[in-house]
Design a protein around this motif. Structure first.
Motif: not given
Length: 101
Positions: A28-43, A57-63
């Motif tokens: 699920l690591a890749g799925v969770m990265a996409v969810v983070y990308f689409l989520s309105p709540v970010d770091a 971009i950093g989270v997506l590329s790391a995943a």
């Protein structure tokens, strides 16, 4: 990477996802990265012009790097100890070892 390489990677990816020995969090690591990308709540909020996009971009590329490395390391039918596995995922002993036991 050419078309044959992409097709081979796709085949290995689906083999990786179907393997019951692979922990769920790794799948699920890749799925969770996409969810983070689409989520309105970010770091870092996306309203910050450059920094808000860089964390996504950093989270997506790391995943993506993690998933590619995991799929390339995955060996279906081979356990973590390097021994072949049977259909249920149990380690099979070579016939020479079985005779001596």
């Amino acid at each position: 990477m050419n078309i044959a390489g992409l097709r081979g990677m796709g085949t290995r990816f689906f083999s990786y996802v179907r393997d019951s020995r692979v922990p769920l969090w790794r799948k699920l690591a890749g799925v969770m990265a996409v969810v983070y990308f689409l989520s309105p709540v970010d770091a870092l909020p996306d309203v910050l012009p450059i920094l808000g996009w860089l964390d996504d971009i950093g989270v997506l590329s790391a995943a993506a790097f993690f998933m590619v490395r995991e799929v390339q390391r995955h060996r279906p039918g081979v356990g973590t100890d390097g021994m072949p596995l049977d259909e249920e995922g149990r380690s099979r002993l070579p016939s020479s070892v079985r005779k001596s036991v």
